[in-house]
Design a protein around this motif. Structure first.
Motif, PDB file in Angstrom:
ATOM      1  N   PRO A 144       0.817  -1.227   0.000  1.00  0.00           N
ATOM      2  CA  PRO A 144       0.000   0.000   0.000  1.00  0.00           C
ATOM      3  C   PRO A 144       0.850   1.277   0.000  1.00  0.00           C
ATOM      4  O   PRO A 144       0.549   2.235  -0.706  1.00  0.00           O
ATOM      5  N   TRP A 145       1.906   1.284   0.825  1.00  0.00           N
ATOM      6  CA  TRP A 145       2.814   2.420   0.884  1.00  0.00           C
ATOM      7  C   TRP A 145       4.069   1.963   1.624  1.00  0.00           C
ATOM      8  O   TRP A 145       4.096   0.869   2.189  1.00  0.00           O
ATOM      9  N   ALA A 146       5.107   2.766   1.583  1.00  0.00           N
ATOM     10  CA  ALA A 146       6.361   2.404   2.243  1.00  0.00           C
ATOM     11  C   ALA A 146       6.903   3.601   3.009  1.00  0.00           C
ATOM     12  O   ALA A 146       7.093   4.680   2.447  1.00  0.00           O
ATOM     13  N   SER A 147       7.151   3.407   4.299  1.00  0.00           N
ATOM     14  CA  SER A 147       7.721   4.478   5.125  1.00  0.00           C
ATOM     15  C   SER A 147       9.203   4.653   4.795  1.00  0.00           C
ATOM     16  O   SER A 147       9.830   3.813   4.136  1.00  0.00           O
ATOM     17  N   LYS A 148       9.788   5.756   5.267  1.00  0.00           N
ATOM     18  CA  LYS A 148      11.209   6.016   5.039  1.00  0.00           C
ATOM     19  C   LYS A 148      12.066   4.902   5.623  1.00  0.00           C
ATOM     20  O   LYS A 148      13.124   4.575   5.077  1.00  0.00           O
ATOM     21  N   GLU A 176       2.757   5.938  -5.020  1.00  0.00           N
ATOM     22  CA  GLU A 176       3.459   5.755  -3.753  1.00  0.00           C
ATOM     23  C   GLU A 176       2.515   5.370  -2.612  1.00  0.00           C
ATOM     24  O   GLU A 176       2.958   4.808  -1.611  1.00  0.00           O
ATOM     25  N   LYS A 177       1.236   5.688  -2.753  1.00  0.00           N
ATOM     26  CA  LYS A 177       0.282   5.380  -1.692  1.00  0.00           C
ATOM     27  C   LYS A 177      -1.038   4.958  -2.323  1.00  0.00           C
ATOM     28  O   LYS A 177      -1.695   5.762  -2.996  1.00  0.00           O
ATOM     29  N   LEU A 178      -1.416   3.699  -2.103  1.00  0.00           N
ATOM     30  CA  LEU A 178      -2.607   3.142  -2.732  1.00  0.00           C
ATOM     31  C   LEU A 178      -3.623   2.724  -1.678  1.00  0.00           C
ATOM     32  O   LEU A 178      -3.271   2.229  -0.602  1.00  0.00           O
ATOM     33  N   SER A 179      -4.886   2.916  -1.993  1.00  0.00           N
ATOM     34  CA  SER A 179      -5.984   2.557  -1.096  1.00  0.00           C
ATOM     35  C   SER A 179      -6.497   1.164  -1.434  1.00  0.00           C
ATOM     36  O   SER A 179      -6.227   0.640  -2.527  1.00  0.00           O
ATOM     37  N   SER A 211       0.671  -6.123   2.559  1.00  0.00           N
ATOM     38  CA  SER A 211      -0.676  -6.637   2.825  1.00  0.00           C
ATOM     39  C   SER A 211      -0.960  -7.745   1.813  1.00  0.00           C
ATOM     40  O   SER A 211      -0.206  -7.960   0.866  1.00  0.00           O
ATOM     41  N   TYR A 212      -2.063  -8.459   2.056  1.00  0.00           N
ATOM     42  CA  TYR A 212      -2.567  -9.408   1.077  1.00  0.00           C
ATOM     43  C   TYR A 212      -3.792  -8.805   0.397  1.00  0.00           C
ATOM     44  O   TYR A 212      -4.672  -8.263   1.076  1.00  0.00           O
ATOM     45  N   PHE A 213      -3.865  -8.909  -0.923  1.00  0.00           N
ATOM     46  CA  PHE A 213      -5.127  -8.680  -1.622  1.00  0.00           C
ATOM     47  C   PHE A 213      -5.704 -10.055  -1.894  1.00  0.00           C
ATOM     48  O   PHE A 213      -5.108 -10.857  -2.621  1.00  0.00           O
TER      49      PHE A 213
END
Length: 222
Positions: A144-148, A176-179, A211-213
């Motif tokens: 979904p996204w990745a922190s620094k 970079e950020k997906l819902s 995450s898993y989809f």
């Protein structure tokens, strides 16, 4: 996420393993609620690796497992760890077009960074759903996204080329950020192109990065 938060997550993960509340355990509960009996399911693991925690959490709770892995050292470990499963050293991206068997459950625990010329699970399409029975469950590892913290921990993650590939596959302006809705829309679009429809779906957090989809798929109505 900081290194301290990462260590706290590792502690929580260990606790979940001791109580059986692992991410894949929660996925299996979800599958049951949708009418499936995991003990009767045939599973294809597209990226077996060495098995890791992921495979260890479900292998004894399903009818059968076929695992593919391209790296000879990894598959040697996989075969030693899980002698009851059927392992094949193969290029997954080629094998999806030649395998003749159909499976109840397809799992793509794909590498998160670039591997060869591929990114994540993107090049499994088109073609991967031909391995599904008329009605099946599919699972993809997603970011979904990745922190620094993780961008520093895993060099190459979210490189310019990686982000460009995410933008194309997911059809978004900000890769970079997906819902959850972004993931659903993209998988629905790609599966529809293969003559499949999503009958239900869910995004299950796996760890602070992945995450898993999970989705049920069926042949699309004509």
């Amino acid at each position: 996420m900081s290194s301290i938060q990462h260590l706290m997550w590792l502690g929580k993960s260990l606790s979940n393993r001791l109580t059986g509340r692992t991410p894949i355990g929660r996925v299996m509960e979800l599958i049951r609620r949708h009418g499936w009996q995991p003990a009767e399911m045939s599973v294809l693991e597209l990226f077996g690796g060495t098995g890791g925690i992921h495979l260890d959490d479900y292998v004894d709770r399903v009818r059968s497992v076929v695992a593919w892995e391209i790296d000879p050292e990894s598959i040697a470990v996989l075969q030693r760890r899980f002698p009851r499963i059927e392992c094949h050293q193969t290029d997954t991206y080629a094998a999806i077009h030649s395998e003749q068997r159909k499976f109840d459950w397809i799992i793509s625990d794909n590498p998160m960074r670039q591997h060869g010329e591929h990114f994540e699970h993107f090049d499994l399409f088109p073609g991967v759903s031909r391995l599904c029975k008329d009605s099946a469950v599919m699972i993809f590892s997603i970011i979904p996204w990745a922190s620094k913290f993780y961008l520093k921990r895993y060099p190459g993650l979210f490189s310019r080329e990686h982000l460009d590939a995410r933008a194309v596959f997911y059809g978004v302006g900000n890769p970079e950020k997906l819902s959850p809705g972004d993931f659903h829309a993209a998988f629905e679009r790609h599966l529809k192109e293969e003559g499949r429809q999503i009958t239900w779906w869910h995004v299950e957090p796996r760890n602070p990065l992945l995450s898993y989809f999970i989705c049920g798929v069926a042949k699309a109505d004509r």
